[in-house]
Design a protein around this motif. Structure first.
Motif, PDB file in Angstrom:
ATOM      1  N   ILE A 170       6.398 -19.587  73.953  1.00 14.54           N
ATOM      2  CA  ILE A 170       7.262 -19.574  72.773  1.00 14.54           C
ATOM      3  C   ILE A 170       8.329 -20.651  72.883  1.00 14.54           C
ATOM      4  O   ILE A 170       8.667 -21.311  71.889  1.00 14.54           O
ATOM      5  CB  ILE A 170       7.898 -18.183  72.586  1.00 14.54           C
ATOM      6  CG1 ILE A 170       6.812 -17.098  72.490  1.00 14.54           C
ATOM      7  CG2 ILE A 170       8.787 -18.165  71.361  1.00 14.54           C
ATOM      8  CD1 ILE A 170       5.821 -17.298  71.370  1.00 14.54           C
ATOM      9  N   GLU A 171       8.840 -20.861  74.073  1.00 13.17           N
ATOM     10  CA  GLU A 171       9.837 -21.917  74.274  1.00 13.17           C
ATOM     11  C   GLU A 171       9.235 -23.291  74.015  1.00 13.17           C
ATOM     12  O   GLU A 171       9.834 -24.131  73.327  1.00 13.17           O
ATOM     13  CB  GLU A 171      10.396 -21.839  75.699  1.00 13.17           C
ATOM     14  CG  GLU A 171      11.297 -23.002  76.091  1.00 13.17           C
ATOM     15  CD  GLU A 171      12.534 -23.133  75.218  1.00 13.17           C
ATOM     16  OE1 GLU A 171      13.026 -24.274  75.058  1.00 13.17           O
ATOM     17  OE2 GLU A 171      13.017 -22.115  74.683  1.00 13.17           O
ATOM     18  N   ALA A 210       6.197 -15.601  67.918  1.00  9.76           N
ATOM     19  CA  ALA A 210       5.468 -14.569  68.663  1.00  9.76           C
ATOM     20  C   ALA A 210       4.514 -13.814  67.733  1.00  9.76           C
ATOM     21  O   ALA A 210       3.374 -13.505  68.114  1.00  9.76           O
ATOM     22  CB  ALA A 210       6.452 -13.603  69.326  1.00  9.76           C
ATOM     23  N   GLN A 255      11.941 -17.267  67.494  1.00  6.37           N
ATOM     24  CA  GLN A 255      11.132 -16.724  68.581  1.00  6.37           C
ATOM     25  C   GLN A 255      10.227 -15.592  68.102  1.00  6.37           C
ATOM     26  O   GLN A 255       9.033 -15.567  68.433  1.00  6.37           O
ATOM     27  CB  GLN A 255      12.035 -16.252  69.718  1.00  6.37           C
ATOM     28  CG  GLN A 255      12.756 -17.404  70.427  1.00  6.37           C
ATOM     29  CD  GLN A 255      13.530 -16.924  71.637  1.00  6.37           C
ATOM     30  OE1 GLN A 255      13.931 -15.758  71.718  1.00  6.37           O
ATOM     31  NE2 GLN A 255      13.731 -17.813  72.586  1.00  6.37           N
ATOM     32  N   GLN A 256      10.775 -14.677  67.314  1.00  4.46           N
ATOM     33  CA  GLN A 256       9.971 -13.537  66.872  1.00  4.46           C
ATOM     34  C   GLN A 256       8.885 -13.989  65.909  1.00  4.46           C
ATOM     35  O   GLN A 256       7.746 -13.501  65.960  1.00  4.46           O
ATOM     36  CB  GLN A 256      10.855 -12.486  66.207  1.00  4.46           C
ATOM     37  CG  GLN A 256      10.120 -11.197  65.863  1.00  4.46           C
ATOM     38  CD  GLN A 256       9.508 -10.539  67.086  1.00  4.46           C
ATOM     39  OE1 GLN A 256      10.189 -10.268  68.069  1.00  4.46           O
ATOM     40  NE2 GLN A 256       8.201 -10.290  67.045  1.00  4.46           N
ATOM     41  N   THR A 285       1.683 -14.585  74.142  1.00  3.70           N
ATOM     42  CA  THR A 285       3.060 -14.591  73.640  1.00  3.70           C
ATOM     43  C   THR A 285       4.051 -14.719  74.790  1.00  3.70           C
ATOM     44  O   THR A 285       5.212 -14.301  74.685  1.00  3.70           O
ATOM     45  CB  THR A 285       3.349 -13.319  72.833  1.00  3.70           C
ATOM     46  OG1 THR A 285       3.096 -12.163  73.658  1.00  3.70           O
ATOM     47  CG2 THR A 285       2.474 -13.240  71.588  1.00  3.70           C
ATOM     48  N   ASP A 286       3.600 -15.304  75.881  1.00  3.03           N
ATOM     49  CA  ASP A 286       4.463 -15.516  77.044  1.00  3.03           C
ATOM     50  C   ASP A 286       5.724 -16.275  76.632  1.00  3.03           C
ATOM     51  O   ASP A 286       5.687 -17.167  75.773  1.00  3.03           O
ATOM     52  CB  ASP A 286       3.696 -16.298  78.107  1.00  3.03           C
ATOM     53  CG  ASP A 286       4.499 -16.506  79.366  1.00  3.03           C
ATOM     54  OD1 ASP A 286       4.549 -15.589  80.204  1.00  3.03           O
ATOM     55  OD2 ASP A 286       5.092 -17.603  79.505  1.00  3.03           O
ATOM     56  N   GLU A 287       6.826 -15.955  77.270  1.00  6.35           N
ATOM     57  CA  GLU A 287       8.114 -16.564  76.926  1.00  6.35           C
ATOM     58  C   GLU A 287       8.083 -18.084  77.040  1.00  6.35           C
ATOM     59  O   GLU A 287       8.655 -18.797  76.212  1.00  6.35           O
ATOM     60  CB  GLU A 287       9.218 -15.990  77.820  1.00  6.35           C
ATOM     61  CG  GLU A 287      10.610 -16.488  77.485  1.00  6.35           C
ATOM     62  CD  GLU A 287      11.684 -15.839  78.344  1.00  6.35           C
ATOM     63  OE1 GLU A 287      12.771 -16.435  78.473  1.00  6.35           O
ATOM     64  OE2 GLU A 287      11.436 -14.741  78.885  1.00  6.35           O
TER      65      GLU A 287
END
Length: 298
Positions: free
Chosen positions: A228-229, A213, A209-210, A223-225
């Motif tokens: 990233i998912e 991002a 994830q990081q 970089t909305d969650e």
């Protein structure tokens, strides 16, 4: 038309999978591997494809079938082949612009495992896309070498790029190819941080994830969650998995066989340990160790 994001890597680093991950972002579109930088004219490129033992044309056929004819079937691939053959006199750069316009305003993400080997192809890439962003994807030389040795096993012909001729004995040693390509690609760092980004494959697995991002932040993307998912599911890409039987590839077989991102991190022995493919137990070349350490490997 947005400038492309180009992922430059060696084979066996998963460049197409990483491209597919970025392509799941709502601001991007992942392309297959296209091999567009071998010649300037489309007809010459198609002729080069025909002479190759590899299926170099499959990615381009799948892309044209998808964008020009609405999907990837045996029939649309044949339509794509005829469409390309009928336009053989145009420059490859013209074809590229036409295809990229079809995915605009999305940012096209192009994986390439060829240009790093051949300076003339890298020069052609830089000339045609002077404002592109470049991700240099690297893998630990031991992990990469293990994957290369497995892929080369049983082949009747192995290109000289993969061999060491030290002491008059020809033996497969992928660390030398690793050194050559990484040194070529590292030269792009002179472009500056805005256009060149070094990405270690292992970082995607250590902190997915990081790392994603950070890539999005570098590219200026959200970089909305949820973004990233979505990027953790490259198996949803238009070019994930094998294509129809008349254009099955467009990426490395290991990526097509397992398009899903695999997060299991394999432990890699230290660079001080000799690579197992060296029957003479010679250690990694000092140049390989120095460059790997410059990339942050132990």
């Amino acid at each position: 038309m947005p400038d492309p994001v180009v992922i430059l890597a060696m084979p066996h680093c998963g460049a197409a999978r990483v491209a597919a991950m970025l392509g799941m972002h709502t601001q991007a579109y992942a392309l297959p591997e296209l091999n567009l930088f071998m010649t300037d004219r489309l007809g010459d490129l198609l002729s080069t494809f025909r002479r190759s033992e590899s299926r170099l044309e499959d990615g381009l056929l799948r892309l044209v079938a998808q964008l020009q004819f609405g999907g990837q079937t045996r029939n649309t691939v044949e339509q794509a082949r005829q469409w390309l053959e009928s336009r053989g006199q145009i420059p490859v750069a013209t074809l590229t612009r036409e295809l990229l316009q079809k995915v605009a305003p999305l940012h096209p993400v192009l994986p390439d495992t060829s240009a790093g080997w051949r300076p003339q192809e890298l020069d052609a890439l830089l000339e045609r896309h002077p404002q592109a962003r470049y991700i240099h994807l690297v893998r630990h030389p031991r992990a990469h070498g293990d994957a290369a040795i497995e892929a080369l096993a049983g082949r009747l012909f192995i290109a000289p790029d993969w061999k060491d001729h030290f002491g008059g004995v020809s033996r497969v040693d992928p660390q030398l190819a690793w050194l050559r390509v990484q040194a070529n690609l590292q030269g792009l760092a002179a472009m500056g941080e805005q256009r060149y980004h070094l990405l270690r494959l292992e970082d995607l697995r250590i902190d997915t994830q990081q790392t994603l991002a950070n890539l999005c932040d570098w590219l200026g993307w959200s970089t909305d969650e949820a973004e990233i998912e979505a990027m953790q599911h490259p198996e949803s890409s238009d070019y994930a998995g094998f294509g129809p039987d008349n254009a099955p590839f467009g990426a490395e077989p290991e990526v097509l066989e397992r398009p899903r991102f695999i997060q299991d991190l394999e432990e890699v022995p230290p660079l001080s340990e000799p690579p197992p493919w060296r029957a003479d137990a010679r250690p990694f070349a000092v140049e390989v160790v120095a460059l790997a350490q410059a990339f942050g490997y132990d």
